[in-house]
Design an enzyme around this catalytic site. Structure first.
Site, PDB file in Angstrom:
ATOM      1  N   SER A 108      18.310  -1.611  -6.918  1.00 25.67           N
ATOM      2  CA  SER A 108      16.916  -1.262  -7.213  1.00 25.67           C
ATOM      3  C   SER A 108      16.125  -0.717  -6.038  1.00 25.67           C
ATOM      4  O   SER A 108      14.982  -0.287  -6.220  1.00 25.67           O
ATOM      5  CB  SER A 108      16.182  -2.478  -7.795  1.00 25.67           C
ATOM      6  OG  SER A 108      16.472  -2.613  -9.168  1.00 25.67           O
ATOM      7  N   LYS A 111      14.540   2.681  -6.422  1.00 27.52           N
ATOM      8  CA  LYS A 111      13.192   2.907  -6.967  1.00 27.52           C
ATOM      9  C   LYS A 111      12.235   3.442  -5.909  1.00 27.52           C
ATOM     10  O   LYS A 111      11.231   4.081  -6.236  1.00 27.52           O
ATOM     11  CB  LYS A 111      12.650   1.614  -7.567  1.00 27.52           C
ATOM     12  CG  LYS A 111      13.367   1.151  -8.829  1.00 27.52           C
ATOM     13  CD  LYS A 111      12.735  -0.124  -9.382  1.00 27.52           C
ATOM     14  CE  LYS A 111      13.360  -0.542 -10.716  1.00 27.52           C
ATOM     15  NZ  LYS A 111      14.752  -0.993 -10.584  1.00 27.52           N
ATOM     16  N   SER A 286      10.009  -4.535 -10.093  1.00 33.28           N
ATOM     17  CA  SER A 286      11.309  -3.881 -10.212  1.00 33.28           C
ATOM     18  C   SER A 286      11.586  -3.512 -11.666  1.00 33.28           C
ATOM     19  O   SER A 286      12.634  -3.832 -12.237  1.00 33.28           O
ATOM     20  CB  SER A 286      12.441  -4.773  -9.672  1.00 33.28           C
ATOM     21  OG  SER A 286      13.585  -4.000  -9.387  1.00 33.28           O
TER      22      SER A 286
END
Length: 449
Positions: A108, A111, A286
């Site tokens: 993640s 991102k 997230s």
């Protein structure tokens, strides 16, 4: 006593009370001594709520910092596939480089790339629009998705502060339709997004799951099965259409996927929170679905197909044009859920550092969206107990065998550093997260000048 007399008596009473209050007459008819004016303390100039970092804080010595961090980066919990970089934000000096140019599975932390691309391609005040238009037949309405997964079934949203609501859409639809017109059919138009609903590198159990769903242009509550739920839906578009039917009082209406008639009359329009706020929510929580939506908006703004492939190209191109060296970057999605994604640690630090020193213009929402260790977001329950609140702010990344952390840290001397650690050959979540936290705490505690 007549009415006039009563009124005069009341007026006299009010006047008398005013005299007593204003003059405070004494028993002998003299006025009481005036109350002395209050003696207020002298106030100095206001201090900033958040003081700026010292401009003369010492830069950590690379050799000393490396001697502190290397044993932690080789901890068993992180496995053998560790890459890392630490950069002094003010000078851009690289203080530690452990295979930082090697592509790694970012999870993640990817991102961060999507967020930077969205903020450099679009304006932070931009919003995502959802509309309802008239259908092809009487009693039919079409919910047209604009790629905003935050549209809420409750008012206010239980997950996304500032999100638009289905109730607002329904109110506008009722006002725009002829009085008494029943809604018998709701068509959901998700044609803004095209291509596969899941990305290469996603597992069969990823969508739907507690963290992801098929990516569509129309969804409610982040594609959750119900407001506030952790479970995501396998049919986000149909859920959104059903939510609109319920809000219109037409629970028996047919809900189908389709497209709006050309030139259809607009009955209702709502807008998401500003893009900058969506970026903050994406990073703090997230949120995979928000990340994918933002990546598609980048693709659309750059004239690319709103597919996983188009979004990946759009994000990469946007970063390159913003001055980020994207050598080694290969993306399959915008959220980092794909095991096929590859991002070097040096690219992660470049994004974070560029946001921190404003060389990536307009990307301050990245910093404000980073989870704060021991306080909020995905780091609310992590962090060293001896670390001052707010010292470590970072994006987490977790997949099977992958653990990462990328963000900023303020040293004990008051120096701001950008860092990224990616361990894509790690073991258990608990051991890997503890090891990453040790690295972040060591940087924060470093008086390494």
């Amino acid at each position: 006593m007549g009415v006039i007399g009563l009124v005069l008596l009341l007026i006299a009473g009010v006047i008398g009370l005013g005299v007593l209050i204003a003059g405070r007459a004494t028993d002998d008819g003299s006025d009481a001594a005036a109350v002395p004016e209050a003696d207020l303390p002298e106030l100095g100039d206001p201090a900033p709520v958040l003081a700026a970092l010292s401009t003369d804080a010492p830069v950590p010595d690379p050799a000393v910092l490396s001697s502190r961090l290397t044993p932690l980066l080789t901890a068993a919990g992180l496995g053998s596939g560790v890459s890392a970089e630490v950069v002094d934000v003010a000078s851009q000096q690289v203080l530690l480089d452990l295979d930082a140019a090697d592509p790694a599975t970012p999870a993640s932390t990817a991102k961060l790339l999507t967020a930077a691309a969205a903020l450099t391609t679009l304006d932070s005040s931009d919003t995502l629009e959802t509309t309802v238009v008239a259908g092809a037949t009487p009693g039919e309405v079409v919910l047209v998705g604009g790629g905003d997964p935050t549209l809420s079934r409750t008012a206010p949203s239980q997950t996304y502060p500032g999100a638009p609501t289905v109730a607002d859409l329904a109110t506008q639809v009722v006002a725009a339709m002829p009085a008494g017109t029943p809604v018998t059919r709701v068509v959901v138009d998700s044609s803004l997004f095209t291509g596969p609903l899941t990305a290469s590198g996603w597992g069969a159990a990823d969508a739907p799951s507690s963290y992801a769903a098929p990516v569509t242009a129309t969804a409610v509550d982040g594609a959750r099965v119900s407001p506030g739920s952790t479970a995501r839906s396998g049919q986000p578009g149909i859920d959104a259409g059903s939510a609109l039917a319920d809000a219109l009082g037409a629970r028996g209406a047919t809900v189908v996927l389709g497209e709006a008639p050309p030139g259809a009359k607009t009955l209702a329009t709502v807008h998401s929170a500003p893009l900058g706020r969506l970026v903050e929510q994406t990073l703090s929580m997230s949120d995979n679905m928000l990340a994918e939506a933002l990546a598609r908006q980048v693709a659309l703004a750059r004239g690319l197909p709103a597919t996983f492939e188009g979004a990946a190209q759009g994000v990469t191109d946007a970063l390159r044009e913003a001055g980020i060296d994207v050598t080694g970057v290969a993306l399959s999605d915008g959220s980092g859920l794909s095991l096929d994604d590859r991002v070097p640690a040096a690219v992660l630090t470049a994004v974070v550092s560029g946001s921190a020193d404003d060389s990536l213009d307009g990307t301050s929402a990245i910093l404000s969206g980073l989870p704060v260790a021991g306080y909020d977001g995905t780091l609310f329950d992590r962090g060293d107990a001896g670390t001052a609140p707010g010292t470590v702010r970072a994006k987490t990344g977790t997949l099977l065998g992958v653990h990462a952390l990328a963000g900023t840290v303020v040293t004990t001397d008051g120096r701001l550093l950008a860092f990224a650690v990616v361990a894509d050959g790690s073991g258990s979540d608990a051991a890997a997260e503890a090891a990453l936290d040790d690295v972040a705490a060591a940087m924060a505690a470093c008086g390494c000048s």
